[in-house]
Design an enzyme around this catalytic site. Structure first.
Site, PDB file in Angstrom:
ATOM      1  N   HIS A   1       0.753  -1.612   0.289  1.00 39.54           N
ATOM      2  CA  HIS A   1       0.114   0.449   0.103  1.00 39.54           C
ATOM      3  C   HIS A   1       1.009   1.491   0.151  1.00 39.54           C
ATOM      4  O   HIS A   1       2.262   1.450   0.068  1.00 39.54           O
ATOM      5  CB  HIS A   1      -0.335  -0.083   0.823  1.00 39.54           C
ATOM      6  CG  HIS A   1      -0.082  -0.088   2.579  1.00 39.54           C
ATOM      7  ND1 HIS A   1      -0.365  -1.318   3.505  1.00 39.54           N
ATOM      8  CD2 HIS A   1       0.100   1.012   3.142  1.00 39.54           C
ATOM      9  CE1 HIS A   1       0.927  -0.965   4.442  1.00 39.54           C
ATOM     10  NE2 HIS A   1       0.716   0.374   4.270  1.00 39.54           N
TER      11      HIS A   1
HETATM   12  C1  T46 Z   1       3.737  -0.174   6.957  1.00 36.52           C
HETATM   13  C2  T46 Z   1       4.347  -0.920   6.652  1.00 36.52           C
HETATM   14  C3  T46 Z   1       5.681  -0.773   6.817  1.00 36.52           C
HETATM   15  C4  T46 Z   1      -3.738  -1.622  13.720  1.00 36.52           C
HETATM   16  O1  T46 Z   1      -3.931  -2.025  14.737  1.00 36.52           O
HETATM   17  N1  T46 Z   1      -2.197  -0.259  14.373  1.00 36.52           N
HETATM   18  C5  T46 Z   1      -0.991   0.146  13.648  1.00 36.52           C
HETATM   19  O2  T46 Z   1      -1.218   1.213  14.266  1.00 36.52           O
HETATM   20  C6  T46 Z   1      -0.881  -0.940  13.086  1.00 36.52           C
HETATM   21  C7  T46 Z   1       0.536  -0.331  11.848  1.00 36.52           C
HETATM   22  C8  T46 Z   1      -1.825  -2.134  11.900  1.00 36.52           C
HETATM   23  N2  T46 Z   1      -2.875  -2.360  12.763  1.00 36.52           N
HETATM   24  C9  T46 Z   1      -3.945  -3.208  12.551  1.00 36.52           C
HETATM   25  C10 T46 Z   1      -4.672  -3.274  11.175  1.00 36.52           C
HETATM   26  C11 T46 Z   1      -4.425  -4.676  11.063  1.00 36.52           C
HETATM   27  O3  T46 Z   1      -5.904  -5.327  10.892  1.00 36.52           O
HETATM   28  O4  T46 Z   1      -2.756  -4.259  12.564  1.00 36.52           O
HETATM   29  C12 T46 Z   1      -3.307  -5.680  11.889  1.00 36.52           C
HETATM   30  C13 T46 Z   1      -1.765  -4.924  10.678  1.00 36.52           C
HETATM   31  O5  T46 Z   1      -2.173  -3.917   9.962  1.00 36.52           O
HETATM   32  P1  T46 Z   1      -1.230  -4.241   8.106  1.00 36.52           P
HETATM   33  O6  T46 Z   1      -1.932  -5.280   7.700  1.00 36.52           O
HETATM   34  O7  T46 Z   1      -1.830  -2.571   7.657  1.00 36.52           O
HETATM   35  O8  T46 Z   1      -0.168  -4.575   8.352  1.00 36.52           O
HETATM   36  P2  T46 Z   1       1.408  -4.265   7.525  1.00 36.52           P
HETATM   37  O9  T46 Z   1       3.125  -4.678   7.737  1.00 36.52           O
HETATM   38  O10 T46 Z   1       0.787  -5.000   6.025  1.00 36.52           O
HETATM   39  O11 T46 Z   1       1.607  -2.931   7.483  1.00 36.52           O
HETATM   40  C14 T46 Z   1       2.198  -1.650   8.326  1.00 36.52           C
HETATM   41  C15 T46 Z   1       0.976  -0.416   8.236  1.00 36.52           C
HETATM   42  O12 T46 Z   1       0.096  -0.804   8.059  1.00 36.52           O
HETATM   43  C16 T46 Z   1       1.677   0.218   6.899  1.00 36.52           C
HETATM   44  O13 T46 Z   1       1.692   1.436   7.768  1.00 36.52           O
HETATM   45  O14 T46 Z   1       4.185   1.400   6.206  1.00 36.52           O
HETATM   46  O15 T46 Z   1       3.809  -1.957   7.868  1.00 36.52           O
END
Ligand code: T46
Length: 150
Positions: A49
């Site tokens: 993303h």
């Molecule tokens: C990015 C990369 C490097 C939360 O509740 N709080 C938070 O601060 C974050 C980051 C995530 N979440 C929840 C939302 C989802 O249910 O944790 C779950 C996994 O999140 P996500 O799929 O967005 O994780 P990544 O590792 O794909 O992405 C994250 C960050 O979202 C993003 O900003 O740049 O790490």
């Protein structure tokens, strides 16, 4: 594409190493959130993303991982494998993180609280927004150049 690495100074002594990260010093924005990714599976691909306005610094504090960045026109990839080095991600950049070593712990310092509306999760939508931003930048540079001419 310009890659923004931040190299941190460890405070080492005979007990080991310590790195301190402070906003306005090592980190060039107010730190409003910290999260870390660990226990990743071998095939894990995270990210996929872009963000509208979030600024982040990624530090692989243990192990290693690969970060792939795409600004809509160019792509690059970097290996994060040191707690002494951060990767700053600022601006409209598509990011994907993979090739996590089994022991990887990726810590992220972020400029804003979690906000789903800041995410652009559709790659084609990202490409369109990035192209718009590139064109605006080029237009601004052209106009500025014309003003400078005698
Ligand atoms: C990015 C990369 C490097 C939360 O509740 N709080 C938070 O601060 C974050 C980051 C995530 N979440 C929840 C939302 C989802 O249910 O944790 C779950 C996994 O999140 P996500 O799929 O967005 O994780 P990544 O590792 O794909 O992405 C994250 C960050 O979202 C993003 O900003 O740049 O790490």
């Amino acid at each position: 594409m310009q890659i923004q690495f931040l190299d941190f100074q460890p405070h080492g002594d005979d007990r080991g190493q310590l790195i301190a990260l402070e906003e306005g010093k090592e980190i060039p924005f107010p730190i409003r959130r910290v999260y870390y990714v660990y226990a990743t599976t071998p095939e894990a691909v995270r990210g996929r993303h872009a963000h509208r306005s979030l600024r982040q610094v990624l530090v692989c504090v243990h192990g290693s991982c690969r970060v792939r960045l795409d600004d809509g026109r160019e792509r690059c990839e970097v290996l994060l494998d040191s707690p002494r080095r951060g990767l700053e991600i600022d601006g409209l950049l598509w990011r994907e993180i993979d090739h996590f070593s089994p022991d990887a712990v990726l810590m992220v310092l972020a400029s804003e609280l979690y906000d789903e509306s800041d995410y652009i999760r559709d790659y084609q939508a990202f490409r369109a927004l990035a192209e718009e931003a590139w064109k605006e930048k080029e237009l601004g540079e052209k106009e500025f150049g014309e003003e400078e001419r005698p």
